[in-house]
Design an enzyme around this catalytic site. Structure first.
Site, mmCIF file in Angstrom:
data_model
loop_
_atom_site.group_PDB
_atom_site.id
_atom_site.type_symbol
_atom_site.label_atom_id
_atom_site.label_comp_id
_atom_site.label_asym_id
_atom_site.label_seq_id
_atom_site.Cartn_x
_atom_site.Cartn_y
_atom_site.Cartn_z
ATOM 1 C CD GLU A 1 -1.700 -2.309 1.780
ATOM 2 O OE1 GLU A 1 -0.539 -2.451 2.351
ATOM 3 O OE2 GLU A 1 -2.480 -3.225 1.405
ATOM 4 C CB SER B 1 3.391 -9.993 9.713
ATOM 5 O OG SER B 1 3.345 -9.820 8.528
ATOM 6 C CG ASP B 2 5.244 -12.321 6.334
ATOM 7 O OD1 ASP B 2 4.223 -11.868 6.797
ATOM 8 O OD2 ASP B 2 5.845 -12.366 5.512
HETATM 9 N N1 HPA Z 1 3.996 -9.529 0.978
HETATM 10 C C1 HPA Z 1 3.182 -8.666 0.763
HETATM 11 N N2 HPA Z 1 2.679 -8.029 1.840
HETATM 12 C C2 HPA Z 1 2.824 -8.500 3.069
HETATM 13 C C3 HPA Z 1 3.821 -9.426 3.363
HETATM 14 C C4 HPA Z 1 4.165 -10.090 2.180
HETATM 15 O O1 HPA Z 1 4.966 -11.020 2.398
HETATM 16 N N3 HPA Z 1 3.539 -9.753 4.727
HETATM 17 C C5 HPA Z 1 2.822 -8.660 5.122
HETATM 18 N N4 HPA Z 1 2.510 -8.014 4.230
#
Ligand code: HPA
Length: 250
Positions: free
Chosen positions: A197, A219-220
């Site tokens: 975004e 978050s990952d």
């Molecule tokens: N890709 C895109 N947007 C995201 C990701 C991702 O791995 N993780 C959290 N938002």
């Protein structure tokens, strides 16, 4: 008069708006961080609230996912509701190997593969950048660039998670895209994280004469199987909210 996507009267929003992607996060911010929160819109379930934080009026409105969705809500806020500053409070996937889940990335610039902003200035690869005032205030609140305290003889230690970084992000159109070569090149060129975004928000702010910033919790990770447990995710997410509020108050 309400706009096509926001069912609120003029004046319903404060000049400063926090913008998470998820409507439930908008509700959580309103319920746990704002005083006197009032629901001002729920068109399509995209919840928006206005309240105060330490006496300052502030609103929160969810953006949904992707450049097209955030561009609709940000345009209507800037153009029709007198909103002056929007800070996206989102999540992102860590691309650079030095990132950990729980870290925060303040997006100093946003690359994109989206066609959305190429239409604004034909023939130009537009630079998507945030408000310098908001960026520098959020970075200062996050302790970026601060010198470690002197005198103790020990190096300042940070928690394992929760380091604050400032740098470029990729605002991608596709969440499910496996593009290891593109990712490797972007990382080699300094890109920290991927979300969906920031570039749209930055372009809308420029087009509408507003100010914007994106603050994302990692978050990952793209390079290691790891993600935040739901509860920890919310706690760390609150940190990004506090950085956003500190930037508004600076
Ligand atoms: N890709 C895109 N947007 C995201 C990701 C991702 O791995 N993780 C959290 N938002």
């Amino acid at each position: 008069m309400a706009t096509p996507h926001i069912g609120a009267e003029p004046g319903a929003f404060a000049p400063d708006v926090l913008m998470p992607g998820d409507p439930r996060r908008a509700r959580r911010i309103a319920e746990t961080v704002f005083d006197d929160a009032e629901l001002v819109t729920e068109v399509r379930g995209m919840l928006g609230y206005t309240g105060t934080v330490e006496g300052r009026p502030v609103s929160v409105l969810a953006s949904g996912m992707g450049l097209p969705s955030i561009s609709i809500y940000a345009t209507e806020l800037f153009r029709f509701y007198g909103v002056e500053r929007i800070i996206r409070i989102g999540t992102a996937g860590g691309m650079a190997p030095r990132l950990n889940v729980g870290d925060v990335v303040i997006a100093q610039s946003a690359h994109t593969d989206s066609a959305m902003t190429s239409l604004r200035v034909p023939g130009i690869h537009y630079s998507h950048s945030p408000s310098f005032a908001l960026l520098s205030a959020a970075a200062a609140a996050g302790g970026v660039g601060a010198k470690p305290a002197t005198g103790s003889g020990r190096r300042h230690r940070r928690a394992k998670t929760g380091k604050v970084h400032v740098g470029p992000v990729l605002s991608a159109d596709a969440f499910y895209a496996d593009r290891p070569e593109t990712t490797a090149t972007l990382v080699a060129m300094g890109t920290l994280a991927v979300e969906m975004e920031a570039a749209g928000l930055y372009a809308v702010a420029d087009a509408e004469g507003g100010q914007a910033l994106a603050i994302c919790t990692i978050s990952d990770l793209l390079f290691r199987e790891e993600s935040l447990p739901a509860e920890e995710r919310e706690l760390l997410f609150d940190r990004a909210v506090q950085l956003g509020l500190a930037a508004f108050a600076a």
